[in-house]
Design an enzyme around this catalytic site. Structure first.
Site, PDB file in Angstrom:
ATOM      1  N   HIS A 299      -2.598 -15.730   8.114  1.00  0.00           N
ATOM      2  CA  HIS A 299      -2.004 -14.389   8.172  1.00  0.00           C
ATOM      3  C   HIS A 299      -2.924 -13.336   8.767  1.00  0.00           C
ATOM      4  O   HIS A 299      -2.630 -12.154   8.670  1.00  0.00           O
ATOM      5  CB  HIS A 299      -1.495 -13.930   6.804  1.00  0.00           C
ATOM      6  CG  HIS A 299      -0.699 -14.985   6.090  1.00  0.00           C
ATOM      7  ND1 HIS A 299       0.465 -15.496   6.606  1.00  0.00           N
ATOM      8  CD2 HIS A 299      -0.913 -15.633   4.930  1.00  0.00           C
ATOM      9  CE1 HIS A 299       0.932 -16.417   5.772  1.00  0.00           C
ATOM     10  NE2 HIS A 299       0.118 -16.522   4.757  1.00  0.00           N
TER      11      HIS A 299
ATOM     12  N   PRO B 212       0.819  -1.194   0.000  1.00  0.00           N
ATOM     13  CA  PRO B 212       0.000   0.000   0.000  1.00  0.00           C
ATOM     14  C   PRO B 212       0.857   1.249   0.000  1.00  0.00           C
ATOM     15  O   PRO B 212       1.824   1.350   0.743  1.00  0.00           O
ATOM     16  CB  PRO B 212      -0.789  -0.104   1.301  1.00  0.00           C
ATOM     17  CG  PRO B 212      -0.507  -1.450   1.846  1.00  0.00           C
ATOM     18  CD  PRO B 212       0.788  -1.867   1.284  1.00  0.00           C
ATOM     19  N   GLU B 213       0.493   2.183  -0.838  1.00  0.00           N
ATOM     20  CA  GLU B 213       1.091   3.506  -0.800  1.00  0.00           C
ATOM     21  C   GLU B 213       0.056   4.428  -0.167  1.00  0.00           C
ATOM     22  O   GLU B 213      -0.976   3.971   0.315  1.00  0.00           O
ATOM     23  CB  GLU B 213       1.476   3.956  -2.212  1.00  0.00           C
ATOM     24  CG  GLU B 213       2.476   3.011  -2.856  1.00  0.00           C
ATOM     25  CD  GLU B 213       3.031   3.534  -4.174  1.00  0.00           C
ATOM     26  OE1 GLU B 213       3.180   4.758  -4.324  1.00  0.00           O
ATOM     27  OE2 GLU B 213       3.293   2.716  -5.064  1.00  0.00           O
TER      28      GLU B 213
ATOM     29  N   ARG C  64      21.977  17.378  -4.794  1.00  0.00           N
ATOM     30  CA  ARG C  64      21.731  15.936  -4.632  1.00  0.00           C
ATOM     31  C   ARG C  64      21.929  15.220  -5.952  1.00  0.00           C
ATOM     32  O   ARG C  64      21.390  15.612  -6.978  1.00  0.00           O
ATOM     33  CB  ARG C  64      20.308  15.717  -4.103  1.00  0.00           C
ATOM     34  CG  ARG C  64      20.091  16.298  -2.708  1.00  0.00           C
ATOM     35  CD  ARG C  64      20.871  15.539  -1.654  1.00  0.00           C
ATOM     36  NE  ARG C  64      20.471  14.144  -1.645  1.00  0.00           N
ATOM     37  CZ  ARG C  64      19.421  13.697  -0.995  1.00  0.00           C
ATOM     38  NH1 ARG C  64      18.683  14.508  -0.273  1.00  0.00           N
ATOM     39  NH2 ARG C  64      19.120  12.412  -1.041  1.00  0.00           N
TER      40      ARG C  64
END
Length: 271
Positions: free
Chosen positions: A91, A2-3, A152
């Site tokens: 699970h 999941p994001e 960066r």
DNA sequence: ATGGGCACCTGGCTGC
DNA sequence: TGCAGCCAGGTGCCCA
């Protein structure tokens, strides 16, 4: 898996079933998550009433009158709300049983998720204290992000997936936002112009908002708390589309591994 | 300080 | 059909 959109969809799905309800008991079938579920957690939550269900980055914060449960879904976790008498499946590691007779059931095959508890301010918990801004908040500012990228050399994709830049952008939406912004994922973060960073910030907001609107992306096993998949997969431009034609220009979508993660992009649309 | 790589774990799919 | 090998929505931590 999941994001942010999947976590936010989960948050919205569980919130009405939890808030205002008393926790009757917590059943821990397997403590072995990324960090062991604290032995004291069931006793700490038992008898408390849920005040709010919040989210910070991909962490869900279940605030009660005795403290806050901090829950992360990891790669394969999901939460379901169901009748507490439904037999658990493989699970199904934890049940939070409510006074309504329903329970919040935490399933996580890979056990990369976690369930912790704090009596203090959860935002000051060590896992949350150093997180960058929320992408859907006003504070997500492109000039600040651009300044943060100065010098960066890491790729722009790794940069936007770094929770010290902005939180919640995972592997799917990083690829999708970069496609929409027309930015090549391997470009050094420090080489992205101020103008392009502003576009990228807009596209990150846009793709996350659209995904939340359709319940997130289901690739394999993600389901929302009522068991429904997310429908954003149909809207993906590049993720998981290697070898297929770009939906804008028909150029073949390419895939390569960047910082141990699969990256998808269109060599024509992204420069 | 920064970038890169590893680890944690299970299940599903691919190809021999 | 069986099985080895590879891959997966995350992220904290260790090393150079």
């Amino acid at each position: 898996m999941p994001e942010l959109p999947e976590v936010e969809t989960t948050r919205r799905g569980i919130e009405p079933w939890l808030v205002g309800h008393r926790i009757e008991q917590v059943i821990v079938r397997d403590r072995r998550l990324r960090w062991p579920v604290p032995r004291a957690l069931p006793a700490r939550l038992r008898g408390s009433t849920v005040k709010a269900v919040g989210r910070r980055a991909k962490y869900l914060l279940i605030a009660t009158d005795t403290g806050t449960a901090i829950l992360h879904l990891g790669m394969s976790g999901s939460l379901r709300v169901m009748d507490a008498t439904v037999p658990p499946l493989a699970h199904d590691h934890v049940d939070i049983v409510l006074d309504s007779g329903r329970c919040l059931r935490f399933n996580d095959p890979r056990r990369f998720g976690c369930l912790l508890f704090t009596t203090g301010d959860p935002l000051r918990h060590r896992l949350l204290a150093d997180l960058a801004v929320e992408p859907l908040s006003q504070e997500f500012d492109s000039d600040a992000l651009w300044r943060h990228a100065r010098g960066r050399r890491t790729s722009i994709k790794a940069f936007i997936m770094d929770s010290r830049s902005v939180v919640g952008v995972g592997n799917i939406y990083a690829s999708e936002a970069l496609f929409r912004a027309g930015i090549r994922p391997g470009l050094a973060a420090g080489k992205v112009s101020r103008e392009r960073m502003a576009i990228l910030v807009m596209r990150i907001r846009e793709v996350l908002t659209e995904a939340i609107g359709v319940g997130g992306t289901t690739l394999r096993d993600y389901v929302d708390p009522s068991g429904m998949p997310g429908y954003f997969r149909q809207k993906l431009f590049v993720y998981d589309r290697a070898g297929q034609p770009c939906r804008k220009c028909r150029t073949t979508i390419r895939q390569y591994v960047q910082a141990q993660r699969s990256t998808y992009w269109c060599p024509h649309c992204q420069r």
